[in-house]
Design an enzyme around this catalytic site. Structure first.
Site, PDB file in Angstrom:
ATOM      1  N   CYS A   1     -13.677  15.713   4.460  1.00 28.60           N
ATOM      2  CA  CYS A   1     -12.106  15.497   4.118  1.00 28.60           C
ATOM      3  C   CYS A   1     -11.827  14.620   5.256  1.00 28.60           C
ATOM      4  O   CYS A   1     -11.611  13.372   5.305  1.00 28.60           O
ATOM      5  CB  CYS A   1     -11.238  16.530   4.053  1.00 28.60           C
ATOM      6  SG  CYS A   1     -11.228  17.471   2.557  1.00 28.60           S
ATOM      7  N   ARG A   2     -11.456  15.290   6.313  1.00 31.53           N
ATOM      8  CA  ARG A   2     -10.619  14.595   7.614  1.00 31.53           C
ATOM      9  C   ARG A   2     -11.573  13.644   8.362  1.00 31.53           C
ATOM     10  O   ARG A   2     -11.282  12.463   8.565  1.00 31.53           O
ATOM     11  CB  ARG A   2     -10.344  15.630   8.703  1.00 31.53           C
ATOM     12  CG  ARG A   2      -9.105  16.754   8.019  1.00 31.53           C
ATOM     13  CD  ARG A   2      -8.793  17.587   9.205  1.00 31.53           C
ATOM     14  NE  ARG A   2     -10.097  18.518   9.214  1.00 31.53           N
ATOM     15  CZ  ARG A   2     -10.001  19.516  10.049  1.00 31.53           C
ATOM     16  NH1 ARG A   2      -9.014  19.776  10.809  1.00 31.53           N
ATOM     17  NH2 ARG A   2     -11.061  20.488  10.110  1.00 31.53           N
TER      18      ARG A   2
ATOM     19  N   ASN B   1     -17.079  17.768   7.093  1.00 34.62           N
ATOM     20  CA  ASN B   1     -17.323  16.096   6.836  1.00 34.62           C
ATOM     21  C   ASN B   1     -17.146  15.669   5.378  1.00 34.62           C
ATOM     22  O   ASN B   1     -18.026  14.943   5.056  1.00 34.62           O
ATOM     23  CB  ASN B   1     -18.858  15.970   7.410  1.00 34.62           C
ATOM     24  CG  ASN B   1     -18.835  14.472   7.632  1.00 34.62           C
ATOM     25  OD1 ASN B   1     -20.292  13.852   7.492  1.00 34.62           O
ATOM     26  ND2 ASN B   1     -17.900  13.628   7.850  1.00 34.62           N
TER      27      ASN B   1
END
Length: 149
Positions: free
Chosen positions: A14-15, A12
């Site tokens: 980066c992407r 939780n």
């Protein structure tokens, strides 16, 4: 039509926060959040390199903080979007009995690609490539949600 959407990846940072930021910028009428299946970064802001790459695209996610996915998220959200099959599996293992909240791969909404997951730029270092795919997925998700039933 789902109104509350949760984006999920591993840490939780980066992407999933990037997906949340891109989608909320594209579709502010939806309520969004993001979470990770691990607790490695709970309370931390998104990864600096991801924030920099997003700022270059006019998206600010500096207000977000990492949190861990919990079974109660199934009740709080209408749709859960995961970045890859590993996190899909982890999310499904926490599904409460009888819960019908759909869990979908984000790449299911990217018509222009054959990608089966959103690669993690924390490891690949390809933040722009990741964001290109996230933008495609976000556009496809919005189109799917806007489509008449």
């Amino acid at each position: 039509m789902p109104q509350k959407i949760l984006f999920v990846c591993l840490g939780n940072i980066c992407r999933s926060p990037a997906a949340e930021g891109v989608f909320r910028d594209l579709a502010p009428e939806f309520t969004t959040d993001s979470a990770g299946t691990s607790d490695w970064h709970v309370g931390e802001p998104p990864y600096g390199a991801m924030q920099t790459a997003l700022r270059g695209r006019g998206v600010d996610i500096s207000d977000l903080r990492a949190r861990q996915f919990t079974p109660s998220d199934y009740d709080r959200f209408d749709l859960i979007i995961v970045m890859d099959t590993d996190n899909h599996f982890k999310v499904e293992t926490l599904r409460p009995t009888g819960c019908q909240t759909p869990v979908r791969l984000f790449t299911d909404y990217a018509a222009a690609t054959q990608a089966d997951h959103v690669p993690d730029p924390y490891y690949t270092r390809d933040f722009d490539g990741c964001l290109d795919l996230i933008a495609q997925c976000a556009t496809g998700l919005k189109q799917a949600l806007d489509a008449p039933d």
